[in-house]
Write an enzyme that holds these catalytic residues in place. Structure first.
Site, PDB file in Angstrom:
ATOM      1  N   ALA A  92       2.086   5.246  -0.296  1.00 30.55           N
ATOM      2  CA  ALA A  92       1.539   6.481   0.261  1.00 30.55           C
ATOM      3  C   ALA A  92       0.567   7.092  -0.742  1.00 30.55           C
ATOM      4  CB  ALA A  92       2.671   7.458   0.543  1.00 30.55           C
ATOM      5  N   GLU A 110      10.910  15.725  15.201  1.00 27.60           N
ATOM      6  CA  GLU A 110      11.487  15.700  13.862  1.00 27.60           C
ATOM      7  C   GLU A 110      10.841  16.836  13.046  1.00 27.60           C
ATOM      8  OE1 GLU A 110      10.399  12.061  11.847  1.00 27.60           O
ATOM      9  OE2 GLU A 110      12.399  11.888  10.988  1.00 27.60           O
ATOM     10  N   SER A 122       5.615   7.305  10.060  1.00 27.55           N
ATOM     11  CA  SER A 122       5.734   7.995  11.344  1.00 27.55           C
ATOM     12  C   SER A 122       5.627   7.024  12.520  1.00 27.55           C
ATOM     13  CB  SER A 122       4.628   9.038  11.451  1.00 27.55           C
ATOM     14  OG  SER A 122       3.372   8.399  11.422  1.00 27.55           O
ATOM     15  N   LYS A 159       0.879  -1.172   0.000  1.00 33.95           N
ATOM     16  CA  LYS A 159       0.000   0.000   0.000  1.00 33.95           C
ATOM     17  C   LYS A 159       0.913   1.216   0.000  1.00 33.95           C
ATOM     18  CE  LYS A 159      -1.498   2.978   2.635  1.00 33.95           C
ATOM     19  NZ  LYS A 159      -1.396   4.131   1.724  1.00 33.95           N
ATOM     20  N   GLU A 167      10.152   0.924  10.357  1.00 27.84           N
ATOM     21  CA  GLU A 167      11.154   1.987  10.180  1.00 27.84           C
ATOM     22  C   GLU A 167      10.427   3.287  10.460  1.00 27.84           C
ATOM     23  OE1 GLU A 167      14.185   1.426   9.770  1.00 27.84           O
ATOM     24  OE2 GLU A 167      14.350  -0.527   8.796  1.00 27.84           O
ATOM     25  N   CYS A 218      13.994  10.404   7.047  1.00 27.48           N
ATOM     26  CA  CYS A 218      14.012  10.084   8.481  1.00 27.48           C
ATOM     27  C   CYS A 218      15.433  10.058   9.029  1.00 27.48           C
ATOM     28  CB  CYS A 218      13.273   8.791   8.753  1.00 27.48           C
ATOM     29  SG  CYS A 218      13.791   7.484   7.667  1.00 27.48           S
TER      30      CYS A 218
HETATM   31  P1  ADP Z   1       3.507  10.738   6.966  1.00 24.77           P
HETATM   32  O1  ADP Z   1       3.231  11.697   8.068  1.00 24.77           O
HETATM   33  O2  ADP Z   1       4.886  10.740   6.480  1.00 24.77           O
HETATM   34  O3  ADP Z   1       2.497  10.725   5.874  1.00 24.77           O
HETATM   35  P2  ADP Z   1       2.396   8.285   7.922  1.00 24.77           P
HETATM   36  O4  ADP Z   1       2.965   7.362   8.937  1.00 24.77           O
HETATM   37  O5  ADP Z   1       1.076   8.892   8.223  1.00 24.77           O
HETATM   38  O6  ADP Z   1       3.509   9.342   7.687  1.00 24.77           O
HETATM   39  O7  ADP Z   1       2.286   7.580   6.507  1.00 24.77           O
HETATM   40  C1  ADP Z   1       3.095   6.549   6.040  1.00 24.77           C
HETATM   41  C2  ADP Z   1       2.245   5.507   5.370  1.00 24.77           C
HETATM   42  O8  ADP Z   1       1.313   5.020   6.308  1.00 24.77           O
HETATM   43  C3  ADP Z   1       1.407   6.014   4.192  1.00 24.77           C
HETATM   44  O9  ADP Z   1       1.348   5.002   3.210  1.00 24.77           O
HETATM   45  C4  ADP Z   1       0.047   6.228   4.806  1.00 24.77           C
HETATM   46  O10 ADP Z   1      -1.007   6.120   3.882  1.00 24.77           O
HETATM   47  C5  ADP Z   1      -0.002   5.060   5.774  1.00 24.77           C
HETATM   48  N1  ADP Z   1      -0.965   5.216   6.862  1.00 24.77           N
HETATM   49  C6  ADP Z   1      -1.264   6.321   7.569  1.00 24.77           C
HETATM   50  N2  ADP Z   1      -2.208   6.049   8.498  1.00 24.77           N
HETATM   51  C7  ADP Z   1      -2.519   4.732   8.360  1.00 24.77           C
HETATM   52  C8  ADP Z   1      -3.433   3.829   9.008  1.00 24.77           C
HETATM   53  N3  ADP Z   1      -4.225   4.236   9.997  1.00 24.77           N
HETATM   54  N4  ADP Z   1      -3.463   2.551   8.588  1.00 24.77           N
HETATM   55  C9  ADP Z   1      -2.667   2.129   7.592  1.00 24.77           C
HETATM   56  N5  ADP Z   1      -1.798   2.914   6.951  1.00 24.77           N
HETATM   57  C10 ADP Z   1      -1.723   4.198   7.313  1.00 24.77           C
END
Ligand code: ADP
Length: 484
Positions: free
Chosen positions: A183, A387, A235, A181, A256, A290
């Site tokens: 981003a 960060e 994150s 999946k 990570e 990161c």
């Molecule tokens: P950023 O702030 O860098 O976008 P995230 O940790 O929110 O960091 O995003 C990293 C990945 O995690 C992305 O692919 C995002 O779609 C996915 N993501 C964010 N929230 C969720 C969730 N609740 N369940 C599954 N994937 C998620």
């Protein structure tokens, strides 16, 4: 619009269940150009149903894949590398368009992404077991390694290609199937990579990419017991949530997560090397990695000189659309990223920090921020704790070695750290004292396919890349044979 040589690499469907499909609902989501804010494509808005379909298809496909020899899996992976290399320019254009980084950096990322595939294609051949000394003469103890099965990867936008191949390559090499999946900001690169894998001869459903609702897709990937492993880069907050969601099915996890990388410049450092290292670590991808330097601790004897040299280097950076020649700093990913940079900067300035250059949105508007250097930062400011993920070099002054090690370790994160010193004793002792998974000594660039990438503390679990990275996709099996 994105100008590609091979327009087949601009995809609006996802490889799910063995076919390139649209969402069952027919819904799509937009992908925008990070530099211009303009819509460049629509990709499927998939959810739980498509994820379940992908998992079922992956389970079937993996059964045959794990029976192939490592050499035959490697052959396909090497063909994938060749196709990625042949299409470097198009992949780089996709990365720059959706993610914003300068084209030269994007080309570098394509190379870096491909390096993980070549590496793990070869590592596949070295997965072996051992015969242990039995405790009984009539027994034999065999330890072998087997693929974990169906894996899932959830990846971030800052390395739209490399964060995918760093997970997909070891998974496929080990004999697993993997569902990615990507981003929501950067799905196009992921889809193009999957198309090239298909052209390389990868059997259907071994690499599936699902774009759409993160919570729905992620929820199913975590909940479904057929998925045996989740590898996530993103994150710490989301990592924590996914870890909790994976608890009921006791999945293997690689995480990570965020960092808060310190750079320590000692009085005896080579000033030129330190400035070069800080520039590479801090301003790569406009500060959005990161392992980017977040806190720059400079010893008092070299502090003023380093401030002066760093300001000169930062003022020479060229901000602009990553597609344009000579640009070294692209836009930030979105308006939220700009807000975070401003929040950290304002907090520091209110508490007595000194602005040396930049400190404001770039005149180009949009999501551009002027490369910034800010001095007199202290442990009480947000820069010390969180960060920033933007183009701001935050400088702290220190006097003693023990003091700076305490400052550097005073964080819940533990991903990357950097030190600059010509003293051999410090080169050994300081990295040993730093609570980080990776330490650069006299360099700001430490990531490659050969070395283990990963953090300690709340920066994550597991290691990616290197000869250790494939273990994350393997289970150990012990067989006790009784000969009597
Ligand atoms: P950023 O702030 O860098 O976008 P995230 O940790 O929110 O960091 O995003 C990293 C990945 O995690 C992305 O692919 C995002 O779609 C996915 N993501 C964010 N929230 C969720 C969730 N609740 N369940 C599954 N994937 C998620």
């Amino acid at each position: 619009m994105i100008n590609l040589n091979n327009t087949d690499l601009l995809l609006d469907s996802c490889p799910v269940g063995g076919e390139w499909s649209h969402a069952q609902s027919g819904k799509t989501m937009s992908v925008v150009n990070a530099a211009t804010g303009q819509k460049i494509a629509e990709v499927p808005l998939m959810g739980q149903a498509e994820t379940q379909q992908a998992i079922a298809a992956a389970e079937m496909a993996q059964k045959a894949w794990k029976m192939q020899t490592a050499a035959s899996r490697a052959k396909i992976l090497h063909r994938w590398v060749s196709l990625i290399q042949e299409n470097t320019e198009d992949l780089a254009r996709l990365i720059t368009s959706e993610g914003g980084k300068p084209l030269a950096e994007a080309r570098g990322e394509v190379n870096y992404a491909a390096s993980f595939i070549s590496w793990f294609a070869e590592e596949a051949k070295r997965v072996d077991g051992v015969l242990l000394q039995p405790t009984n003469p009539d027994q034999r103890f065999i330890v072998s390694k087997q693929p974990v099965g169906v894996c899932a990867a959830i990846t971030p936008w800052n390395f739209p290609a490399a964060m995918i191949t760093r997970k997909v390559a070891p998974a496929l090499a080990a004999g697993c199937a993997i569902i990615v999946k990507p981003a929501e900001q950067t799905p196009l690169t992921a889809l193009a990579l999957a198309k090239l894998a298909e052209l390389a001869g990868l059997p259907k459903a071994l690499l599936q990419v699902i774009t759409g609702d993160a919570k729905e897709i992620g929820g199913e990937l975590c909940r479904n017991a057929t998925v045996r492993k989740l590898s996530f880069t993103g994150s710490t907050e989301t990592g924590r949530l996914l870890m909790a969601q994976c608890a009921p099915t006791i999945k293997k996890l690689s995480l990570e997560l965020g960092g808060n990388a310190p750079v320590i410049v000692f009085d005896d450092a080579d000033l030129g090397l330190a400035v070069k290292g800080i520039m590479a670590s801090k301003f790569r991808n406009s500060g959005q990695t990161c392992v980017c330097a977040n806190r720059i601790y400079v010893q008092s004897g070299i502090y003023q000189k380093l401030c002066d040299e760093l300001v000169k280097a930062v003022e020479a950076l060229k901000v602009g659309n990553g597609m344009d020649d000579g640009v070294t700093q692209g836009p930030l990913i979105n308006a939220k990223a700009i807000e975070k940079v401003e929040l950290h900067l304002n907090d520091a300035l209110q508490k007595g920090a000194t602005l040396l250059t930049g400190g404001h949105k770039h005149p180009l508007g949009g999501n551009y921020f002027a490369p910034t250097v800010v001095a007199n930062i202290t442990q009480e400011m947000r820069f010390a704790r969180e960060e920033t993920f933007g183009p701001v070099a935050a400088l702290f002054k220190f006097d003693r070695d023990d003091e700076v090690v305490n400052y550097a370790n005073d964080t819940e994160f533990g991903l990357a750290a950097y030190i600059f010193t010509q003293d051999a004793k410090r080169q050994w002792q300081i990295p040993e004292a730093l609570e980080y998974g990776m330490v650069g000594v006299n360099t700001g660039l430490i990531s490659n396919e050969v070395a283990p990438f990963g953090g300690i503390k709340q920066s994550g679990l597991g290691r990616e890349g290197s000869r250790f990275g494939i273990d994350e996709y393997l289970e150990m099996k012990y067989v006790c044979v009784n000969l009597a």
